[in-house]
Motif scaffolding. Structure first.
Motif, short mmCIF file in Angstrom:
data_model
loop_
_atom_site.label_atom_id
_atom_site.label_comp_id
_atom_site.label_asym_id
_atom_site.label_seq_id
_atom_site.Cartn_x
_atom_site.Cartn_y
_atom_site.Cartn_z
N ASP A 18 0.84 -1.20 0.00
CA ASP A 18 0.00 0.00 0.00
C ASP A 18 0.88 1.25 0.00
OD1 ASP A 18 -2.75 1.16 0.27
OD2 ASP A 18 -1.91 1.91 2.15
N GLU A 19 1.93 1.24 0.81
CA GLU A 19 2.84 2.38 0.85
C GLU A 19 3.60 2.53 -0.47
OE1 GLU A 19 4.72 5.76 1.81
OE2 GLU A 19 2.98 4.86 2.80
N GLN A 20 3.99 1.43 -1.08
CA GLN A 20 4.67 1.50 -2.37
C GLN A 20 3.76 2.11 -3.44
OE1 GLN A 20 6.80 -2.04 -3.68
NE2 GLN A 20 7.12 -2.62 -1.53
N ILE A 21 2.49 1.71 -3.43
CA ILE A 21 1.52 2.28 -4.38
C ILE A 21 1.35 3.77 -4.12
CG2 ILE A 21 -0.91 2.28 -5.08
CD1 ILE A 21 0.75 -0.03 -6.28
N ASN A 22 1.26 4.15 -2.86
CA ASN A 22 1.12 5.56 -2.51
C ASN A 22 2.30 6.37 -3.04
OD1 ASN A 22 -0.23 7.76 -1.12
ND2 ASN A 22 1.48 7.67 0.31
N GLN A 23 3.50 5.86 -2.86
CA GLN A 23 4.69 6.55 -3.36
C GLN A 23 4.69 6.60 -4.89
OE1 GLN A 23 6.90 8.30 -1.51
NE2 GLN A 23 5.50 7.77 0.15
N LEU A 24 4.33 5.50 -5.51
CA LEU A 24 4.28 5.45 -6.98
C LEU A 24 3.36 6.50 -7.55
CD1 LEU A 24 4.84 4.02 -9.73
CD2 LEU A 24 2.85 2.59 -9.19
N THR A 25 2.18 6.65 -6.97
CA THR A 25 1.19 7.58 -7.54
C THR A 25 1.64 9.03 -7.45
OG1 THR A 25 -0.06 7.68 -5.46
CG2 THR A 25 -0.76 6.03 -7.11
N LYS A 26 2.59 9.32 -6.60
CA LYS A 26 3.13 10.69 -6.53
C LYS A 26 3.88 11.06 -7.79
CE LYS A 26 3.30 10.79 -1.54
NZ LYS A 26 4.12 10.87 -0.32
N THR A 27 4.24 10.06 -8.60
CA THR A 27 4.96 10.32 -9.85
C THR A 27 4.02 10.41 -11.05
OG1 THR A 27 5.33 7.98 -10.42
CG2 THR A 27 6.93 9.03 -8.95
N PHE A 28 2.74 10.10 -10.87
CA PHE A 28 1.78 10.14 -11.97
C PHE A 28 1.42 11.58 -12.31
CE2 PHE A 28 -0.43 5.73 -11.33
CZ PHE A 28 0.79 5.10 -11.47
N PRO A 29 1.00 11.83 -13.53
CA PRO A 29 0.57 13.19 -13.91
C PRO A 29 -0.61 13.66 -13.06
CG PRO A 29 0.72 11.78 -15.84
CD PRO A 29 0.89 10.90 -14.65
N LYS A 30 -0.64 14.93 -12.78
CA LYS A 30 -1.71 15.50 -11.95
C LYS A 30 -3.10 15.33 -12.55
CE LYS A 30 1.06 16.75 -8.77
NZ LYS A 30 1.30 15.74 -7.77
N GLU A 31 -3.19 15.21 -13.87
CA GLU A 31 -4.53 15.03 -14.46
C GLU A 31 -5.14 13.68 -14.10
OE1 GLU A 31 -1.80 13.94 -18.05
OE2 GLU A 31 -1.83 15.58 -16.62
N GLU A 32 -4.33 12.78 -13.54
CA GLU A 32 -4.84 11.46 -13.12
C GLU A 32 -5.30 11.44 -11.67
OE1 GLU A 32 -5.55 8.95 -14.88
OE2 GLU A 32 -4.28 8.95 -16.66
N ILE A 33 -5.24 12.57 -10.98
CA ILE A 33 -5.53 12.58 -9.54
C ILE A 33 -6.92 12.05 -9.19
CG2 ILE A 33 -6.32 14.97 -9.31
CD1 ILE A 33 -4.48 14.97 -6.71
N TYR A 34 -7.91 12.37 -9.99
CA TYR A 34 -9.28 11.91 -9.70
C TYR A 34 -9.65 10.69 -10.53
CZ TYR A 34 -9.45 16.35 -7.33
OH TYR A 34 -9.17 17.41 -6.49
N ILE A 35 -8.69 10.16 -11.25
CA ILE A 35 -8.96 9.01 -12.12
C ILE A 35 -8.11 7.84 -11.62
CG2 ILE A 35 -9.16 8.24 -14.52
CD1 ILE A 35 -8.99 11.30 -15.25
#
Length: 116
Positions: A18-35
């Motif tokens: 869960d923590e690894q996924i949380n860290q990973l998502t910090k690198t995703f583009p901001k337009e994906e925040i609600y997707i």
């Protein structure tokens, strides 16, 4: 430890992922925040939360049901990883590491569910 789930290796593994996924998502583009970010984080959280909820004060049959929910959420995380890789938010090497770790987690959840 005060709660039964804290001693479960499967819960501890799910927390780490869960923590690894949380860290990973910090690198995703901001337009994906609600997707995609929201979806993968909720699924990863759900794995952890369903293991915990099902393990505490429930019958064995109910615990199995919650482990089933957890298993499905883990599969959802893997599907999100495929999407992230296809959208080029995730390098192949990182995809393989997380894919393999979730494969281990799914086997752990399945083994626990079968043993309950």
């Amino acid at each position: 430890m005060a709660f039964r789930f804290e001693d479960l290796q499967v819960w501890q593994k799910a927390m780490d992922l869960d923590e690894q996924i949380n860290q990973l998502t910090k690198t995703f583009p901001k337009e994906e925040i609600y997707i995609l970010i929201s979806q993968i984080k909720r699924a990863a959280d759900s794995v952890v939360l369903n293991i915990a909820e099902g393990s505490t004060g429930q019958s064995k049959a109910v615990f199995k049901v919650f482990l089933g929910y957890s298993l499905r959420s883990a599969i959802e995380v893997v599907s999100c990883l495929f999407i992230a890789r296809r959208r080029e938010y995730l390098k192949e090497e990182d995809f393989k590491i997380l894919y393999n770790e979730y494969e281990v987690l799914v086997k752990m959840i399945t083994a626990l569910r079968n043993s309950v």
